[in-house]
Scaffold this active site. Structure first.
Site, PDB file in Angstrom:
ATOM      1  N   PHE A 192       0.602  -0.993   0.053  1.00  0.00           N
ATOM      2  CA  PHE A 192      -0.131   0.489   0.421  1.00  0.00           C
ATOM      3  C   PHE A 192       1.424   1.080  -0.119  1.00  0.00           C
ATOM      4  CE2 PHE A 192      -4.095   1.149   1.384  1.00  0.00           C
ATOM      5  CZ  PHE A 192      -5.702   0.694   0.268  1.00  0.00           C
ATOM      6  N   GLN A 230      -8.325  14.507   4.064  1.00  0.00           N
ATOM      7  CA  GLN A 230      -7.757  13.579   2.888  1.00  0.00           C
ATOM      8  C   GLN A 230      -8.449  13.612   1.728  1.00  0.00           C
ATOM      9  OE1 GLN A 230      -6.660   9.066   3.310  1.00  0.00           O
ATOM     10  NE2 GLN A 230      -4.739  10.036   3.321  1.00  0.00           N
ATOM     11  N   HIS A 234      -8.711  11.735  -1.818  1.00  0.00           N
ATOM     12  CA  HIS A 234      -8.030  10.078  -2.082  1.00  0.00           C
ATOM     13  C   HIS A 234      -7.615   9.878  -3.002  1.00  0.00           C
ATOM     14  CE1 HIS A 234      -7.636   6.262  -3.415  1.00  0.00           C
ATOM     15  NE2 HIS A 234      -7.961   5.212  -1.956  1.00  0.00           N
ATOM     16  N   LEU A 248     -15.117   4.983  -4.487  1.00  0.00           N
ATOM     17  CA  LEU A 248     -13.665   5.399  -4.001  1.00  0.00           C
ATOM     18  C   LEU A 248     -12.824   3.330  -5.158  1.00  0.00           C
ATOM     19  CD1 LEU A 248     -11.347   4.704  -2.009  1.00  0.00           C
ATOM     20  CD2 LEU A 248     -12.454   3.870  -1.141  1.00  0.00           C
ATOM     21  N   GLU A 250      -6.912   2.306  -2.829  1.00  0.00           N
ATOM     22  CA  GLU A 250      -5.126   2.803  -3.055  1.00  0.00           C
ATOM     23  C   GLU A 250      -4.452   0.693  -3.350  1.00  0.00           C
ATOM     24  OE1 GLU A 250      -3.631   4.892  -0.178  1.00  0.00           O
ATOM     25  OE2 GLU A 250      -1.875   3.835   0.415  1.00  0.00           O
ATOM     26  N   ARG A 303      -0.744   9.369  -0.187  1.00  0.00           N
ATOM     27  CA  ARG A 303      -1.951  10.001  -1.032  1.00  0.00           C
ATOM     28  C   ARG A 303      -1.871  11.587  -0.881  1.00  0.00           C
ATOM     29  NH1 ARG A 303      -6.569   7.005   2.486  1.00  0.00           N
ATOM     30  NH2 ARG A 303      -6.402   4.328   1.130  1.00  0.00           N
ATOM     31  N   HIS A 357     -12.365  12.565   1.127  1.00  0.00           N
ATOM     32  CA  HIS A 357     -12.133  11.240   1.513  1.00  0.00           C
ATOM     33  C   HIS A 357     -12.448  10.488   3.797  1.00  0.00           C
ATOM     34  CE1 HIS A 357     -11.795   6.482   1.365  1.00  0.00           C
ATOM     35  NE2 HIS A 357     -10.430   6.743   1.739  1.00  0.00           N
ATOM     36  N   ARG A 388      -3.839  10.424   6.582  1.00  0.00           N
ATOM     37  CA  ARG A 388      -3.197   9.551   7.113  1.00  0.00           C
ATOM     38  C   ARG A 388      -3.315   8.439   5.678  1.00  0.00           C
ATOM     39  NH1 ARG A 388      -7.130   5.526   5.843  1.00  0.00           N
ATOM     40  NH2 ARG A 388      -8.542   6.791   5.184  1.00  0.00           N
TER      41      ARG A 388
END
Lengths: 231, 591
Positions: free
Chosen positions: B122, B243, B245, B255, B258, B289, B356, B400
């Protein structure tokens, strides 16, 4: 685009009725939930459940032109006009498209939908081969929307006794799990003429499941396990 | 409804919110025979944890070498050094234990041939403190949140937790000594208020993605717990850090995990260029991100976007092959087919940065206690806890890492449950309820009974304006001028809120009233976000100021605190000292 929407407010209406709506500016990529939101913006008394908008929370199960489905996953351009939207069948209506799901949840809780392990657990994960894990595919993805159970004639006849396809699918999700150690208890719970054996393989559940799951097959698999358990 | 015939119930603990954080805490408490009630405005498995896709980070080292210390480093670097290092150490050290525990509880994790839990790479993950890519994200295909939420709900059924499904929380009840004594809630089905008295209250109400027009969030993500805290006089921390995304479906917002890039997918611009190589030569598409989102926004701004309006980039997955895609990312494939008529095995997916995750929130320590500044230090608010997206521990700081939110909710859900048990041992009795506070909450509810003809605004209209304003004035790139205009706009909306009327005054399942109260919450949070963003004159993590392009550790290595009263700002230091290891001192952040 023309809609016929089921309306019922217990505080003001003696009985339910169908209300017509016409919406302009419907684009090709819009879903039924988008249309319901436009209607809600016009008339804020219109009531329906919805949340994620992408078919994973299971809130917006409704009956669309006679077939159960999720409003957020039903493309308007693929539906015949006037689009008739009603609450899912056989459940007590609270208001408009909102039904009381308690009986559905009761059957879910009754099948003890949790992994039961009797041995001491290891310090790390249980080992499970990809093949063992594959057995859970098509079972664990259930979103508890209720499309299947409320489309099932056997459930319509015996809603208090027949567990219904959703709960039975969940029961098999644990029976099929290599980590679960409550096989005979689970099978015993489903024995008898009603809880599972009211299923007559009508397969409405399979046709309406918005996640493409197959409760009928799961029920068959439970029956096979029962036979194996007997002999 | 008058205060005299208000229905009242008593519990040891009231948990507000039934996502992963609330359910993990409730489980900890129910198993200790604590009398716990969970209030949720939707049936628990409809909570937004259900939509988490990619997975949950833990250094199990099932695929590649790993340890929690590397995970800790990545999280601190990902946070752009705004994360509190004690809380981050605690989270990363607990991670493996909590994943094993979830597995024992039944989560159907994907498996490797060895039979161990499958882990995927990730964004922002490295081995050996910034070295090679790590594979740290434990996954159940691309439905990890669904798998975890359902399992936690199932375990709560086993533990016989008491649920109030479809009850909406209105306000916290607070006494003169500052103790939180429970909350006034509304039974949605009947429209009747209910006072739940509790020795401890845990807020686990999730984030506020509905602040923005295009977002990956559910309709329910309106930040109710955050706004309840503001109304109770509690500040919100680091609200400027929201955030975006990198890969929401362009224009729609759904979404795309990731994990799609973790499995080998990558982004291309209109020239077919794999542009992330320019922005993050080492990590490329698996940079943090904030880095990837900015890169996409720059590509589009500089005219290299795709489509007739050149307003998005493409996520390429087709080279991975149908088998891998449908095995590892079945949910994504389904999503693309349903909403885009695209088969990712054949075509690329149009994506754009999409609102997000709320990094900011209710300030807490690593025990889940809500803390506020007092003189030189800080003090916990007796009886009040917060966990998950509504809380700011802060383990995410300014940005994050993917895979850390599912971890955050179970780690701190459990930690809060444990601390609540201790609190209950020391505070055995219910305190006298403060009737004035109850009256105030009832007034708040009754405000929506007003039906005079002067109401010139609708909930629907004001919400649309708010979401548009947030998108226009408080998005990926920010400047003083834009934020100043944004603040004027949201303050105007705050004023106009009093002109909003609803036409539906029925009791039974009145969603118009619920949406009105959700809008009130969103308006307060919009002001908190824009005000905090305007004041922070540096660029850090998700907060990107074109007029202050650099991170400024001398002036701004500190947490923001926003108070509703007077729209006041305050600040507090970042905890740079971990529990047992050495500090990771701030350094330039390169991927």
């Amino acid at each position: 685009m023309r809609f016929k929407i089921y309306r019922y407010n217990p505080e003001t209406d003696k009985k339910p009725y169908m209300q017509d709506f016409v919406l302009d500016n419907i684009s090709d990529d819009m879903m039924l939930r988008d249309a319901l939101l436009l209607i809600k913006a016009e008339d804020e008394t219109f009531t329906f459940r919805h949340s994620c908008g992408e078919g994973v929370c299971g809130s917006d199960a409704v009956n669309i032109n006679g077939t159960n489905g999720l409003a957020c996953k039903s493309r308007l351009s693929e539906l015949k006009e006037p689009i008739e939207v009603r609450p899912v069948p056989s459940m007590p209506v609270i208001r408009d498209l909102v039904v009381d799901m308690e009986q559905f949840y009761h059957h879910y809780r009754a099948i003890k939908p949790y992994l039961t392990v009797k041995d001491p657990v290891p310090e790390v994960e249980f080992l499970q081969t990809p093949q063992q894990r594959e057995k859970l595919d098509g079972l664990y993805e259930c979103i508890l929307c209720g499309c299947c159970t409320t489309a099932c004639p056997s459930f319509w006849w015996n809603p208090d006794k027949f567990r219904g396809p959703a709960a039975l699918l969940q029961s098999y999700r644990f029976l099929a799990d290599s980590r679960d150690q409550a096989t005979s208890e689970r099978l015993q719970e489903l024995d008898g003429p009603y809880r599972m054996f009211r299923c007559h393989s009508i397969m409405n559940c399979v046709n309406v499941c918005p996640k493409g799951l197959n409760p009928t097959e799961a029920i068959h698999s439970i029956k096979k396990l029962m036979v194996k358990d007997l002999v | 409804m008058s205060i005299e015939n208000l229905e009242r119930r008593k519990f040891d603990t009231l948990v507000i919110g039934a996502g992963g954080g609330g359910l993990r805490a409730a489980l900890q408490l129910a198993e200790a025979d604590t009398h716990v009630a969970v209030v949720s405005k939707v049936f628990p498995t409809r909570s937004h944890t259900v939509a988490a896709q990619g997975g949950m980070n833990a250094a199990l080292a099932n695929v590649l070498p790993d340890n929690w210390h590397w995970h800790m480093y990545d999280t601190i670097k990902g946070s752009d050094y705004l994360g509190d290092q004690d809380a981050i150490e605690y989270m990363c050290r607990s991670a493996a234990h909590l994943v094993y525990e979830l597995e024992h509880q039944g989560v159907p994790f994907s498996r490797m041939d060895s039979g161990k839990i499958y882990q995927r790479p990730f964004g922002g993950q490295s081995q050996n403190f910034g070295g090679e890519q790590a594979a740290r994200t434990c996954a159940a295909a691309d439905r990890t949140g669904h798998a975890i939420l359902h399992t936690l709900y199932q375990q709560n059924i086993r533990a016989k937790t008491h649920f109030f499904d479809e009850y909406f929380a209105i306000d916290l009840i607070k006494d003169k000594d500052g103790f939180i004594l429970g909350a006034l809630v509304l039974e949605i089905e009947t429209g009747e208020p209910l006072l739940i008295e509790a020795k401890t209250t845990l807020l686990a109400t999730g984030g506020a993605g509905q602040l923005f027009r295009t977002n990956t969030n559910a309709h329910i993500n309106t930040g109710d717990g955050l706004a309840m805290s503001l109304r109770a006089g509690i500040p919100l921390q680091d609200m400027e850090f929201f955030q975006f995304h990198p890969t929401g479906i362009a224009g729609k917002g759904m979404l795309i995990t990731e994990g799609a890039r973790g499995e080998g997918g990558y982004l291309v611009n209109k020239d077919g260029e794999r542009f992330m190589e320019r922005y993050a030569p080492h990590a490329k598409d698996l940079a943090s991100r904030d880095v990837v989102s900015r890169a996409i926004a720059i590509e589009v701004r500089e005219g290299r976007g795709c489509g007739p309006n050149a307003d998005h980039v493409m996520l390429k997955l087709d080279h991975l092959g149908r088998d891998v895609l449908y095995k590892r990312l079945p949910g994504i494939c389904d999503l693309c087919k349903t909403f885009m008529h695209i088969d990712p095995a054949e075509e690329s997916i149009p994506v754009f940065p999409t609102a997000h995750y709320t990094m900011g929130g209710i300030p807490t320590n690593r025990y889940g206690q809500v803390v506020v500044p007092v003189d030189q230090g800080e003090e916990s608010i007796p009886g009040l806890y917060a966990v998950g997206e509504c809380a700011c521990v802060s383990v995410h700081g300014a940005n994050r890492l993917g895979g850390n939110s599912l971890l955050d909710i179970v780690v701190f859900g459990r930690a809060a449950g444990n601390d609540i048990k201790k609190y209950l041992k020391e505070n055995r009795h219910h305190r006298q309820i403060d009737e004035e506070s109850v009256e105030q909450a009832l007034v708040h509810l009754k405000r929506w009974d007003e039906s005079d003809g002067n109401g010139s605004e609708t909930v629907h209209g004001l919400r649309a304006e708010l979401q548009k304003a947030m998108e226009d004035y408080c998005s990926v790139f920010r400047t003083e001028e834009i934020l100043q205009q944004g603040l004027e706009k949201v303050l105007d909306l705050e004023k106009r809120m009093k002109n909003v009327r609803i036409t539906d005054h029925s009791k039974v399942f009145n969603t118009a009233r619920i949406e009105a109260m959700e809008l009130e919450n969103l308006v307060d949070l919009a002001v908190a976000t824009v005000k905090s963003a305007l004041e922070r004159k540096e660029s850090r993590g998700a907060h990107s100021r074109m007029d202050y392009p650099d991170r400024d550790d001398v002036s701004w290595l500190k947490h923001s605190l926003y108070y509703k009263e007077g729209h006041r700002m305050d600040y507090k230091p970042v905890t740079l000292k971990p529990i047992s290891v050495d500090t990771f001192p701030p350094k330039p952040r390169v991927y």
